[in-house]
Design an enzyme around this catalytic site. Structure first.
Site, mmCIF file in Angstrom:
data_model
loop_
_atom_site.group_PDB
_atom_site.id
_atom_site.type_symbol
_atom_site.label_atom_id
_atom_site.label_comp_id
_atom_site.label_asym_id
_atom_site.label_seq_id
_atom_site.Cartn_x
_atom_site.Cartn_y
_atom_site.Cartn_z
ATOM 1 N N LYS A 60 -0.873 6.098 6.847
ATOM 2 C CA LYS A 60 0.141 5.174 6.588
ATOM 3 C C LYS A 60 1.131 4.825 7.747
ATOM 4 O O LYS A 60 2.148 5.506 7.804
ATOM 5 C CB LYS A 60 0.856 5.600 5.415
ATOM 6 N N HIS A 88 2.841 6.891 27.910
ATOM 7 C CA HIS A 88 2.098 6.762 26.868
ATOM 8 C C HIS A 88 1.468 8.399 26.660
ATOM 9 O O HIS A 88 1.664 8.771 25.498
ATOM 10 C CB HIS A 88 0.797 6.191 27.416
ATOM 11 N N GLU A 143 -8.502 -4.194 0.494
ATOM 12 C CA GLU A 143 -7.284 -3.870 -0.278
ATOM 13 C C GLU A 143 -6.287 -5.080 -0.271
ATOM 14 O O GLU A 143 -6.425 -6.016 0.722
ATOM 15 C CB GLU A 143 -6.841 -2.612 -0.159
ATOM 16 N N TYR A 152 5.083 6.502 7.590
ATOM 17 C CA TYR A 152 6.265 6.143 6.610
ATOM 18 C C TYR A 152 5.540 6.450 5.124
ATOM 19 O O TYR A 152 4.635 6.472 4.923
ATOM 20 C CB TYR A 152 6.625 5.029 6.566
ATOM 21 N N LEU A 194 -5.898 2.654 2.479
ATOM 22 C CA LEU A 194 -4.870 3.675 2.297
ATOM 23 C C LEU A 194 -5.110 4.107 0.937
ATOM 24 O O LEU A 194 -5.662 3.583 -0.047
ATOM 25 C CB LEU A 194 -3.503 3.010 2.129
HETATM 26 N N1 PLP Z 1 -2.713 -0.112 0.596
HETATM 27 C C1 PLP Z 1 -1.813 -0.537 1.425
HETATM 28 C C2 PLP Z 1 -2.075 -1.071 2.785
HETATM 29 C C3 PLP Z 1 -0.219 -0.350 1.165
HETATM 30 O O1 PLP Z 1 0.599 -0.596 2.404
HETATM 31 C C4 PLP Z 1 0.029 0.232 -0.002
HETATM 32 C C5 PLP Z 1 1.602 0.390 0.002
HETATM 33 O O2 PLP Z 1 2.525 0.060 0.534
HETATM 34 C C6 PLP Z 1 -0.806 0.539 -0.796
HETATM 35 C C7 PLP Z 1 -2.060 0.267 -0.787
HETATM 36 C C8 PLP Z 1 -0.305 1.088 -2.234
HETATM 37 O O3 PLP Z 1 0.099 2.425 -2.020
HETATM 38 P P1 PLP Z 1 0.915 3.265 -3.109
HETATM 39 O O4 PLP Z 1 0.227 2.900 -4.522
HETATM 40 O O5 PLP Z 1 0.924 4.353 -2.841
HETATM 41 O O6 PLP Z 1 2.363 2.493 -3.171
#
Ligand code: PLP
Length: 299
Positions: free
Chosen positions: A147, A102, A179, A33, A203
């Protein structure tokens, strides 16, 4: 409130129940997503989000239903049709629908959807006061650069934060600070930024990437390295970044006040620089936005 929905090449509204019960996104979490922001019906950093979507789909071997220009055309049409001026666009691409198993057939036609949501972005007071974090164990899978829609560990960690009167959970694994559950994390120490390097533990945040670029351009040094949990006691400022929060100061972690309890100087500078970047994205004309948008700093 219901609004416009793009679903597999046609336009409808979020009133319509479009998804099949055997869609693999629903059954297996077999989907990725994206979320990006729009202001005055203009998309903010949509190309960066498209590129991350494309990388995520490649990693899990799902065909991207869009190329870059097709994606931007769909976004423009969505924002022409939406009833909201400001908000977020949610996009999901799953492997598609098929008899539950699966094993999946190669080259399934993906399910692609995109819709708008109204969103209350943080106001000036919130952006000055900042937010509270708690630390929580990182229980996610080992491919956090994708993501994926599998957000159960993130949702449970955020709920835990909420129950403790905090806004966000800071995920810690093997003694290292990774994070936020839905945000990237930065520390300021001795005038430098420290943030986790890009790898499978985090991410690649779109705002993270832009903020690093802005910091470097402002001659602020950036160390991309894992931060030991113990180092959380030794910092001058801290902030998170995300599409919905922008650059958001951290006031407390686990009840401990960060810095001198006021928004730090470097956080304030980067917050303003990022807000300006969003404003300039918003004021670009449509052709410029889609054709000559400045590329992200790096992949
Ligand atoms: N890390 C995670 C786990 C996230 O879910 C998100 C945003 O949904 C971010 C970092 C921040 O990403 P972005 O700056 O692209 O919104």
């Amino acid at each position: 409130m219901n609004d416009v929905l793009f679903f597999n090449g046609r336009w409808t509204t979020t009133d319509e129940r479009v998804l099949g019960v055997e869609d693999r996104g629903f059954q297996f979490g077999d989907a990725v997503y994206e979320v990006f922001k729009f202001l005055r019906k203009r998309p903010i950093l949509a190309i960066d989000h498209f590129r991350r979507l494309d990388r995520g789909l490649r990693e899990i071997d799902i065909r991207n239903p869009w190329n870059e220009s097709g994606f931007l055309r769909t976004v423009d049409e969505l924002l022409d049709r939406t009833i909201f001026d400001d908000g977020i666009v949610y996009i999901q691409v799953s492997r598609g629908e098929g008899e539950r198993a699966h094993f999946y057939p190669d080259n399934m036609p993906p399910t692609a959807l995109m819709y708008t949501r109204r969103f209350k972005f943080p106001d000036e007071v919130k952006k000055e006061l900042g937010i509270r974090l708690i630390t929580a164990p990182d229980l996610r899978w080992k491919q956090c650069q994708v993501k994926s829609v599998n957000l159960l560990p993130n949702a449970l960690a955020k709920k835990r934060a909420q129950r403790k009167g905090a806004d966000e959970a800071l995920l810690v694994g093997d003694g290292e600070v990774r994070e936020g559950a839905s945000s990237s994390f930065f520390v300021v120490r001795a005038g430098r930024l420290i943030t986790h390097p890009l790898d499978e533990h985090i991410l690649a945040g779109v705002v993270r990437d832009r903020v690093i670029g802005l910091a470097l351009a402002a001659k602020i040094r950036v160390d991309e390295r894992p931060l030991r949990e113990a180092e959380l006691f030794d910092m001058d400022e801290a902030f998170i970044t995300s599409t919905t929060m922008g650059v958001m100061p951290i006031a407390e972690i686990d009840g401990r006040v960060i810095g001198n309890s006021r928004r730090g100087e470097i956080t304030t500078r980067l917050q303003r620089l990022f807000d300006d970047l969003e404003m300039s994205e918003m004021s670009q004309q449509r052709r410029e936005t889609t054709v000559s948008d400045s590329p992200p700093r790096r992949r």
